[in-house]
Enzyme design. Sequence first.
Site, PDB file in Angstrom:
ATOM      1  N   SER A  71       0.830  -1.209   0.000  1.00  0.00           N
ATOM      2  CA  SER A  71       0.000   0.000   0.000  1.00  0.00           C
ATOM      3  C   SER A  71       0.863   1.258   0.000  1.00  0.00           C
ATOM      4  O   SER A  71       0.623   2.191  -0.771  1.00  0.00           O
ATOM      5  CB  SER A  71      -0.927   0.015   1.217  1.00  0.00           C
ATOM      6  OG  SER A  71      -1.777  -1.096   1.192  1.00  0.00           O
ATOM      7  N   CYS A 324     -16.646  -6.046   2.734  1.00  0.00           N
ATOM      8  CA  CYS A 324     -17.757  -5.525   3.537  1.00  0.00           C
ATOM      9  C   CYS A 324     -17.202  -4.335   4.292  1.00  0.00           C
ATOM     10  O   CYS A 324     -16.521  -4.495   5.278  1.00  0.00           O
ATOM     11  CB  CYS A 324     -18.227  -6.551   4.551  1.00  0.00           C
ATOM     12  SG  CYS A 324     -18.052  -8.226   3.986  1.00  0.00           S
TER      13      CYS A 324
HETATM   14  C1  PLP Z   1      -2.202  -7.118  -0.847  1.00  0.00           C
HETATM   15  C2  PLP Z   1      -2.187  -6.136  -1.961  1.00  0.00           C
HETATM   16  C3  PLP Z   1      -1.791  -4.801  -1.756  1.00  0.00           C
HETATM   17  C4  PLP Z   1      -1.471  -4.254  -0.388  1.00  0.00           C
HETATM   18  O1  PLP Z   1      -0.251  -4.733   0.115  1.00  0.00           O
HETATM   19  P1  PLP Z   1       0.034  -4.554   1.698  1.00  0.00           P
HETATM   20  O2  PLP Z   1       1.442  -4.991   1.865  1.00  0.00           O
HETATM   21  O3  PLP Z   1      -0.927  -5.429   2.392  1.00  0.00           O
HETATM   22  O4  PLP Z   1      -0.139  -3.096   1.995  1.00  0.00           O
HETATM   23  C5  PLP Z   1      -1.757  -3.961  -2.839  1.00  0.00           C
HETATM   24  N1  PLP Z   1      -2.081  -4.393  -4.070  1.00  0.00           N
HETATM   25  C6  PLP Z   1      -2.453  -5.652  -4.309  1.00  0.00           C
HETATM   26  C7  PLP Z   1      -2.768  -6.075  -5.708  1.00  0.00           C
HETATM   27  C8  PLP Z   1      -2.531  -6.571  -3.270  1.00  0.00           C
HETATM   28  O5  PLP Z   1      -2.907  -7.822  -3.508  1.00  0.00           O
END
Ligand code: PLP
Length: 395
Positions: A71, A324
């Site tokens: 993220s 949700c």
């Molecule tokens: C899991 C995911 C994220 C977020 O990654 P985190 O390390 O949990 O912040 C972003 N993009 C995609 C496509 C994901 O599957």
Amino acid sequence: MQVYADNAATTKMSDIAIAAMTDCYYKYYGNPSSLHSVGQEAKEKLEDARARIAACLGCEPREIYFTSGGSEADNQAIISAARLGAKKGKKHIISTAFEHHAVLHTLQRLENEGFEITLLDVRNGHNITAQQVKDAIREDTCLVTVMYANNEIGSILPIPEIGAICKEAGVPFHTDAVQAVGHLHINVKEQNIDMLSLSAHKFHGPKGVGVLYARRGIALQNLIDGGAQERGKRGGTENLPGICGLAAALEDACAHIDENAAKVSAMRDKLIAGLSQIPHCALNGDPVNRLPGNVSFCFEGIEGEALLLYLDAHGICASSGSACTSGSLDPSHVLLAIGRVHDVAHGSLRLSLDHNNTDEEIDHILTAVPQVVTLLRNMSPVWRDLQNGTREYIL
Ligand SMILES: *Cc1c(COP(=O)(O)O)cnc(C)c1O
């Protein structure tokens, strides 16, 4: 039997990653910014991890920036390109309608600040074409951000082709590759990727650590101001154990991509073939260009949340793919984006496999899902209406 089939949400850490982290906690406790020997040993460990990660992605170590996860990497990449674009009077960004919220919500924020966002239509084949990107690029486009593979429905996007188009047009290209890294072959230079996000916990590494690869020449903005860590682009003492765990997990995953993909995609295909036999269902996602571990279906006449609870009672950990959000049961934006209507989108199931799954587990899923779908349909007023003809089937 306990079956973990939610690897797109997160994965179990590998022994290799745990061992790398444990070693780091015991031996490399220094602060990499300290000048004494304990600090310098930690610094060496940090730079060793950076070099190994760079080797896995086909880039230079100095193009790797550590973050708190996928993220943060997405946020930093998009905001950096937007700020740079705004300085040049370019405020148009191209993305897709089925990105992860880390991308979509960042774009939403920029839209509120006056940027114009084009979200490419993903209804055709549950994917986009490189031509769609080419057609959307304008004089004032400052960024193309397109995910490598979709986390809910498994579609793999034509990233090398999009990279070539962006390079030709001189537009920076970012890809959220969180679902792809460690599972697909990626080389950022060969695939003309300017920025790429990855997250350790999606390939059997620890949670809370990720990477933003940014090509030399891409000017990154700081999201976190602080010390001079990460070439001044991300302040804060480095999460060295997490970074060591990430490097170990990534090397391990990349060394076994083909072998794991062969094993996992065989299980995926067996599941898809078996679940397709259930009446009034539809496979979500690109049937051909698909993540090895992704199985995503919509079943008409049921609620995905109920399906999950009953599957959990059968020992199966899956996901509905529908988020949700605090009280309101909104169907998944991804399923709506590919054109599923609300009622159908509510009856979704995502099973995401990895190399730890077994044929016995697949058989267990193939027994349990049809049973539970039938059970839920027998309780469903919507299903009764469909059956007696007062409501039309969609699937
Ligand atoms: C899991 C995911 C994220 C977020 O990654 P985190 O390390 O949990 O912040 C972003 N993009 C995609 C496509 C994901 O599957």
